[in-house]
Design an enzyme around this catalytic site. Structure first.
Site, PDB file in Angstrom:
ATOM      1  N   TYR A 109       0.872  -1.164   0.000  1.00 59.68           N
ATOM      2  CA  TYR A 109       0.000   0.000   0.000  1.00 59.68           C
ATOM      3  C   TYR A 109       0.912   1.217   0.000  1.00 59.68           C
ATOM      4  CZ  TYR A 109      -3.440   3.463   1.514  1.00 59.68           C
ATOM      5  OH  TYR A 109      -4.241   4.576   1.597  1.00 59.68           O
ATOM      6  N   ASP A 150      -2.003  -1.213  -4.154  1.00 54.72           N
ATOM      7  CA  ASP A 150      -2.393   0.146  -4.492  1.00 54.72           C
ATOM      8  C   ASP A 150      -1.109   0.961  -4.505  1.00 54.72           C
ATOM      9  OD1 ASP A 150      -3.263   2.737  -4.655  1.00 54.72           O
ATOM     10  OD2 ASP A 150      -4.504   2.686  -2.846  1.00 54.72           O
TER      11      ASP A 150
END
Length: 259
Positions: A109, A150
Site C-alpha cells: 500500500y 495500491d
C-alpha cells in the site's frame, strides 16, 4: 494460478463484499490494502470458514495489508513471511511478503503523498526508493516475484480519465511516474499492459460527482511480475463489479492469471 489485489478501504465495512468476491472468483491469493484495523481484530475466522489462510500486518484506523491464500493453493503456509523492507524502518503498515509455491508475493500500500512537495509526498518518494532496493535484494534471492497493491500512481496519461485536468499533480507527477518506471527497471513488468486492454480501464473512482457512473477514474492499482514469470502470464483484467455494490470501496480488484 490466479493472483488478485484489492484496496478495500476498511475491511470492517467491506468484509461481506470480500467474502462474496472470494467465493465467486476463487483466487489462489488475494492481497488486500487499507484494512484500517489492527492485527488482533482481523477476521481470520470469517476467511478460514471459506477456505482461506491469512497473513496480516494491521494498523488501527489507517493503512494495513494482508494476504489471503486459498488452502489447497499452498505448499507451505506463508513460509518466510516478511514485514516491511529490510534496512528501512517504516512505522506504517504498508508492506507484507510471503512465499507461495516458489514465488515471492509482495502486497504493498504505497503512500498517497497528499500533494506534490508536501512532507507526505517526500515520504512517498523515500518509500518508493526503499521499495526499489527491496526488489533488487529479493530478485537476487528469487527471480520469481509478483508485487500487487495500491501504488497510488497512474503510470501514464492513458491511465487517467482526464490527463489535462490532473496535469502533473499528485498520483501523476513526473517524479512519481519516474519512480514507478524505476521499479519496472529492476526487472519487472506491468502485467496489465502485457495484454491488449479496453480503453479507459481504471481501478479507482472518486466517490464524489458520480465518478464511477461517469467512468472518471484512474488506474493506480497494479500487479507487477518479474521477467521469469512473464511467459506464464495468461491474462490480467480489472473486475469493476464490486465498485457498483452498495457502500463499495472506491477501488476495485485487479486479477492476474498465470499458467
Amino acid at each position: 494460478m490466479k493472483i488478485a489485489s484489492w484496496n478495500v478501504n476498511s475491511l470492517k465495512v467491506r468484509l461481506p463484499h470480500v467474502l462474496d468476491w472470494l467465493t465467486q472468483q476463487q483466487p489462489d491469493a488475494l492481497g488486500l490494502q487499507e484494512l484500517k484495523m489492527d492485527t488482533p481484530v482481523f477476521p481470520h475466522a470469517a476467511f478460514e470458514a471459506i477456505g482461506y489462510h491469512c497473513a496480516v500486518m494491521g494498523q488501527k484506523t489507517y493503512n494495513g495489508v494482508a494476504w489471503l491464500v486459498k488452502n489447497e493453493s499452498h505448499e507451505r503456509v506463508f513460509s518466510q513471511e516478511e514485514i516491511g523492507f529490510e534496512g528501512w524502518i517504516d512505522p506504517q503498515a504498508r508492506a507484507i511478503g510471503i512465499q507461495l509455491n516458489g514465488i515471492t508475493l509482495m502486497d504493498w500500500y504505497v503512500p498517497n503523498g497528499q500533494a506534490v512537495g508536501s512532507e507526505k509526498y517526500l515520504y512517498k518518494l523515500e518509500w518508493l526508493n526503499a521499495a526499489q532496493q527491496h526488489i533488487k535484494n529479493t530478485l537476487a534471492k528469487n527471480d520469481k516475484l509478483i508485487i500487487v497493491g495500491d501504488f497510488n500512481i497512474a503510470p501514464a496519461d492513458a491511465d487517467v480519465y482526464d490527463p489535462v485536468a490532473w496535469g502533473e499533480g499528485i498520483l501523476c507527477s513526473p517524479p512519481e511516474r519516474a519512480a514507478f518506471q524505476s521499479l519496472l527497471a529492476c526487472g519487472l513488468h506491468d502485467s496489465f499492459r502485457l495484454f491488449e486492454q479496453p480503453e479507459k480501464s481504471y481501478t479507482w473512482w472518486d466517490y464524489r460527482q458520480g465518478g464511477f457512473r461517469r467512468n472518471q477514474g484512474l488506474r493506480i492499482d497494479h500487479i507487477l511480475i518479474s521477467e521469469s514469470l512473464k511467459a506464464s502470464a495468461l491474462r490480467c483484467w480489472i473486475d469493476p463489479s464490486p465498485r457498483a455494490l452498495e457502500r463499495p470501496s472506491d477501488h476495485t480488484p485487479i486479477i492476474l492469471e498465470l499458467s
